[in-house]
Design a protein around this motif. Structure first.
Motif, PDB file in Angstrom:
ATOM      1  N   UNK A 128      -9.450 -34.679  80.843  1.00 46.55           N
ATOM      2  CA  UNK A 128      -9.608 -35.020  81.594  1.00 46.55           C
ATOM      3  C   UNK A 128     -10.401 -34.829  82.616  1.00 46.55           C
ATOM      4  N   UNK A 129      -9.921 -33.952  82.863  1.00 51.97           N
ATOM      5  CA  UNK A 129     -10.697 -33.171  84.092  1.00 51.97           C
ATOM      6  C   UNK A 129     -12.485 -32.843  83.253  1.00 51.97           C
ATOM      7  N   UNK A 130     -12.837 -32.991  81.333  1.00 56.39           N
ATOM      8  CA  UNK A 130     -14.075 -32.704  81.583  1.00 56.39           C
ATOM      9  C   UNK A 130     -14.845 -34.383  81.929  1.00 56.39           C
ATOM     10  N   UNK A 131     -13.519 -35.423  81.660  1.00 57.47           N
ATOM     11  CA  UNK A 131     -14.426 -36.572  82.077  1.00 57.47           C
ATOM     12  C   UNK A 131     -14.379 -37.557  83.261  1.00 57.47           C
ATOM     13  N   UNK A 132     -13.467 -36.619  83.873  1.00 54.06           N
ATOM     14  CA  UNK A 132     -13.944 -36.931  85.888  1.00 54.06           C
ATOM     15  C   UNK A 132     -12.587 -37.997  86.206  1.00 54.06           C
ATOM     16  N   UNK A 165       0.512 -28.148  89.466  1.00 49.60           N
ATOM     17  CA  UNK A 165      -1.148 -28.571  88.241  1.00 49.60           C
ATOM     18  C   UNK A 165      -1.944 -29.945  89.589  1.00 49.60           C
ATOM     19  N   UNK A 166      -1.360 -30.637  90.530  1.00 46.82           N
ATOM     20  CA  UNK A 166      -1.452 -31.175  91.039  1.00 46.82           C
ATOM     21  C   UNK A 166      -2.418 -30.326  92.286  1.00 46.82           C
ATOM     22  N   UNK A 174      -8.763 -36.549  89.029  1.00 48.62           N
ATOM     23  CA  UNK A 174      -7.576 -36.262  88.055  1.00 48.62           C
ATOM     24  C   UNK A 174      -5.708 -36.040  88.345  1.00 48.62           C
ATOM     25  N   UNK A 175      -5.527 -36.773  88.374  1.00 43.52           N
ATOM     26  CA  UNK A 175      -3.816 -36.715  89.276  1.00 43.52           C
ATOM     27  C   UNK A 175      -2.822 -35.903  88.402  1.00 43.52           C
ATOM     28  N   UNK A 216       3.212 -47.165  89.582  1.00 42.82           N
ATOM     29  CA  UNK A 216       2.427 -48.086  90.998  1.00 42.82           C
ATOM     30  C   UNK A 216       2.248 -46.878  91.849  1.00 42.82           C
ATOM     31  N   UNK A 217       2.976 -45.083  91.650  1.00 43.27           N
ATOM     32  CA  UNK A 217       3.138 -44.165  92.280  1.00 43.27           C
ATOM     33  C   UNK A 217       2.076 -43.293  91.279  1.00 43.27           C
ATOM     34  N   UNK A 218       1.389 -43.901  90.057  1.00 40.62           N
ATOM     35  CA  UNK A 218       0.732 -43.000  89.400  1.00 40.62           C
ATOM     36  C   UNK A 218      -0.518 -43.306  89.952  1.00 40.62           C
ATOM     37  N   UNK A 219      -1.244 -44.269  89.863  1.00 40.42           N
ATOM     38  CA  UNK A 219      -2.174 -45.170  90.248  1.00 40.42           C
ATOM     39  C   UNK A 219      -2.128 -44.843  91.540  1.00 40.42           C
ATOM     40  N   UNK A 220      -1.401 -44.258  93.239  1.00 43.01           N
ATOM     41  CA  UNK A 220      -1.587 -44.604  94.068  1.00 43.01           C
ATOM     42  C   UNK A 220      -1.663 -42.811  94.764  1.00 43.01           C
ATOM     43  N   UNK A 221      -1.653 -42.394  92.782  1.00 38.28           N
ATOM     44  CA  UNK A 221      -1.623 -40.785  93.162  1.00 38.28           C
ATOM     45  C   UNK A 221      -0.815 -39.874  93.560  1.00 38.28           C
ATOM     46  N   UNK A 222       0.052 -40.483  93.601  1.00 41.19           N
ATOM     47  CA  UNK A 222       1.361 -39.545  94.570  1.00 41.19           C
ATOM     48  C   UNK A 222       2.200 -38.555  93.750  1.00 41.19           C
ATOM     49  N   UNK A 223       2.858 -37.420  93.785  1.00 36.15           N
ATOM     50  CA  UNK A 223       2.970 -36.377  93.418  1.00 36.15           C
ATOM     51  C   UNK A 223       4.270 -36.297  92.987  1.00 36.15           C
ATOM     52  N   UNK A 224       4.454 -36.668  93.532  1.00 36.06           N
ATOM     53  CA  UNK A 224       6.082 -36.495  93.651  1.00 36.06           C
ATOM     54  C   UNK A 224       7.041 -37.867  93.649  1.00 36.06           C
TER      55      UNK A 224
END
Length: 257
Positions: A128-132, A165-166, A174-175, A216-224
């Motif tokens: 994922x990091x490689x693709x950004x 990791x976050x 990547x999140x 929904x939290x993944x889409x917003x970049x929430x960590x916990x």
């Protein structure tokens, strides 16, 4: 996010993740031990949502099987459907005490809920990091804040690992998110032969609500991600309490079983 890979996809939260992601038009890679159950689910998802579904049978307590899943996550060529969302969901409870229980069962659980999460997160993050772009969702638990034996220990590792990791992924596109639900109406407790009849209905969450909140939290970049106000408050209380009080609470729970 394109294609999502879900471990433990044949039941419980993994099954709900599969349906909600398919409904949102994501292609899927389904990972679990039961190939027949995966094949049935894949057929249902293709028919209902019209998405591309791959079946990847694997036992995540077996290193060679984990390596096969990691190889799929490492795919980055657009024509091969690279994974844009990894859901590390596979896990299970054990109805045994650590000192007197079967050590092989403990080691297998450690492999599934810790080692596989580490290896698959690494494979996914590199690609994922490689693709950004991309997201990693690791299923932890409110149990991570308690003292419930090795299960709590595994989930505490998942929570802390995901936070670290976050931090490392900041600025990469990547999140990483740790999902920390409480009691959820799934097959989890029945499979673990755990008695839960003493818990009131208010303690329980629905799988669809937990998964919807997690995505929904993944889409917003929430960590916990902690679904529901009641478990957000419970988590805050567990963090604030002295650890001796948390241990006493766990002792009381065990005494009621």
């Amino acid at each position: 996010m394109g294609t999502a890979l879900i471990t433990g996809a044949s039941a419980g939260l993994g099954l709900e993740f599969a349906w909600q992601l398919a409904t949102a038009r994501h292609d899927l890679v389904l990972v679990a031990r039961d190939e027949a159950r995966l094949d049935l689910l894949a057929g249902q998802l293709r028919a209902a949502a019209g998405v591309h579904v791959e079946v990847l049978p694997a036992d995540l307590s077996v290193p060679d099987d984990v390596a096969r899943v990691a190889s799929r996550l490492a795919v980055s060529a657009p024509e091969e459907r690279p994974v844009g969302l990894l859901v590390n969901n596979a896990g299970y409870g054990q109805r045994q005490r650590f000192v007197t229980g079967d050590l092989d069962r403990e080691l297998a659980a450690l492999d599934v809920m810790v080692r596989a999460v580490l290896e698959l997160s690494r494979a996914a993050a590199e690609q994922m990091v490689g693709r950004g772009r991309g997201a990693i969702l690791n299923v932890a638990s409110v149990a991570a804040l308690m003292a419930g034996g090795t299960y709590s220990a595994h989930k505490a590792w998942v929570r802390t690992f995901t936070e670290g990791l976050a931090v490392e992924l900041t600025g990469t596109g990547v999140t990483a998110t740790a999902l920390c639900p409480g009691f959820v109406h799934t097959e989890f407790h029945e499979r673990a032969e755990m008695r839960v009849d003493g818990y009131p209905e208010i303690a329980w969450l629905s799988a669809d609500a937990v998964v919807a909140r997690a995505l929904a939290d993944v889409r917003r970049g929430v960590v916990i991600s902690t679904p529901s106000l009641r478990y957000t408050l419970a988590s805050g209380l567990l963090r604030a309490l002295p650890r001796r009080a948390v241990r006493a609470l766990e002792g009381g729970r065990r005494g009621r079983r």
